[in-house]
Design a protein around this motif. Structure first.
Motif, PDB file in Angstrom:
ATOM      1  N   ARG A  91       0.833  -1.211   0.000  1.00  0.00           N
ATOM      2  CA  ARG A  91       0.000   0.000   0.000  1.00  0.00           C
ATOM      3  C   ARG A  91       0.866   1.259   0.000  1.00  0.00           C
ATOM      4  O   ARG A  91       0.564   2.236  -0.695  1.00  0.00           O
TER       5      ARG A  91
ATOM      6  N   THR B 161       2.410   1.714  -3.496  1.00  0.00           N
ATOM      7  CA  THR B 161       1.403   2.199  -4.436  1.00  0.00           C
ATOM      8  C   THR B 161       1.094   3.673  -4.189  1.00  0.00           C
ATOM      9  O   THR B 161       0.972   4.467  -5.132  1.00  0.00           O
TER      10      THR B 161
ATOM     11  N   ASN C 135       1.682   3.285  -8.733  1.00  0.00           N
ATOM     12  CA  ASN C 135       1.646   2.002  -9.442  1.00  0.00           C
ATOM     13  C   ASN C 135       0.695   1.050  -8.715  1.00  0.00           C
ATOM     14  O   ASN C 135       0.924   0.699  -7.556  1.00  0.00           O
ATOM     15  N   GLN C 136      -0.358   0.649  -9.407  1.00  0.00           N
ATOM     16  CA  GLN C 136      -1.348  -0.250  -8.809  1.00  0.00           C
ATOM     17  C   GLN C 136      -0.950  -1.720  -8.925  1.00  0.00           C
ATOM     18  O   GLN C 136      -1.610  -2.585  -8.351  1.00  0.00           O
TER      19      GLN C 136
END
Length: 315
Positions: free
Chosen positions: A70, A73, A78-79
């Motif tokens: 998490r 991201t 960036n997922q």
């Protein structure tokens, strides 16, 4: 070591992982970082994700891994940051991780490890540091070989240490069954194995386009030192000469890993040892604790270690 001129770069011991990867696009690339939930592992993963790679954090603790994912991201946007469980000291866990992987793998960063742990043995009776730092990563790379070969030009990054200067691989008693256990000799032996893996791995898998290089990240305060007191750390730095290396931030400590994983200068280059963002020179006996020991790049020792490791895992 691979023939050719010693590789130097514009970067040094002060460079960060983000600086090293700046301008490099990893869009469409897939990477695994073992121990990616903390320390230099999370900063290595952050830099790769920041450059556009899909990154899998291979971790023992799911919660820490999810928190790190998490955070990465949130900082990179960036997922495609994933988490998968991996216990390197357990061959069944390594096999399950490898079997669950699908598709190509462009970058494998063998980063996780234990340092100077009290004498501990795995379920198979193996000394924990050798089992985790070397055998687990060796088994992981073997299990992912097809994925690495499919990627074309894949790179394996083997995080070693200047501690490899403390011990070669003692083939006659790898698991301290006949000699007195010493946590630093055990750690040093496992780190030598990390370098030897690069030498033989690059030779064996050259036809698959896979290269393997080892590196010393530098002196960084992370969870890796959880078994070590401040006094022991100070003593180790003093033994290194000149008060020892200067501490790096985790971002600086991840820089050489990221360089080895991504730099165009290393295209097709394997079996080498890097520190402070450049290829290391041979260690000078009696000098600062830098460079590589001859036994760590000995091709005969590398071939022997590969066979011994395969026999242990397959036995």
């Amino acid at each position: 070591m691979t023939d050719g001129a010693r590789i130097t770069t514009p970067f040094d011991q002060q460079s960060t992982a983000a600086e090293v990867v700046d301008g490099i696009s990893l869009s469409g690339k897939r990477a695994i970082v073992t121990g990616g939930g903390s320390g230099i592992g999370v900063e290595t993963a952050r830099a790769l994700a920041g450059a556009g790679a899909e990154v899998t954090l291979a971790v023992r603790a799911a919660q820490a891994g999810e928190e790190a994912a998490r955070d990465i991201t949130a900082s990179t946007g960036n997922q495609q940051v994933r988490v998968a469980l991996l216990d390197l000291a357990d061959p069944a866990s390594v096999a399950a991780f490898s079997a669950a992987w699908y598709g190509p793998l462009h970058i494998l960063v063998n980063n996780a490890g234990v340092m100077a742990a009290p004498e501990t043995r795995t379920a198979r009776g193996w000394e924990l540091q050798f089992a985790t730092n070397h055998l687990g990563h060796f088994g992981l790379a073997r299990g992912l070989r097809t994925a690495l070969a499919t990627a074309g030009g894949a790179r394996i990054v083997s995080v070693s240490s200047s501690a490899h200067l403390q011990s070669p691989v003692v083939f006659e008693d790898i698991h301290f069954e006949r000699r007195a256990y010493d946590p630093w000799l055990a750690y040093g032996q496992s780190k030598t194995a990390n370098v030897l893996f690069g030498v033989e791995g690059s030779k064996r898998w050259a036809s698959d386009g896979i290269t393997v290089n080892a590196l010393m990240p530098g002196a960084i305060r992370t969870n890796l030192q959880r078994h070590i007191t401040q006094e022991e750390l100070d003593a180790a730095r003093a033994r290194a000469g000149g008060g020892g290396p200067q501490w790096k931030t985790p971002e600086q400590g991840a820089a050489t890993s990221v360089l080895v994983a991504t730099s165009p200068l290393l295209e097709g280059v394997g079996g080498r040892y890097f520190e402070d963002c450049e290829e290391a020179a041979p260690h000078v006996e009696g000098g600062p604790r830098r460079g590589y020991a001859p036994y760590a790049v000995d091709p005969e020792a590398a071939a022997r270690l590969w066979q011994v490791s395969a026999d242990m895992l397959d036995g």
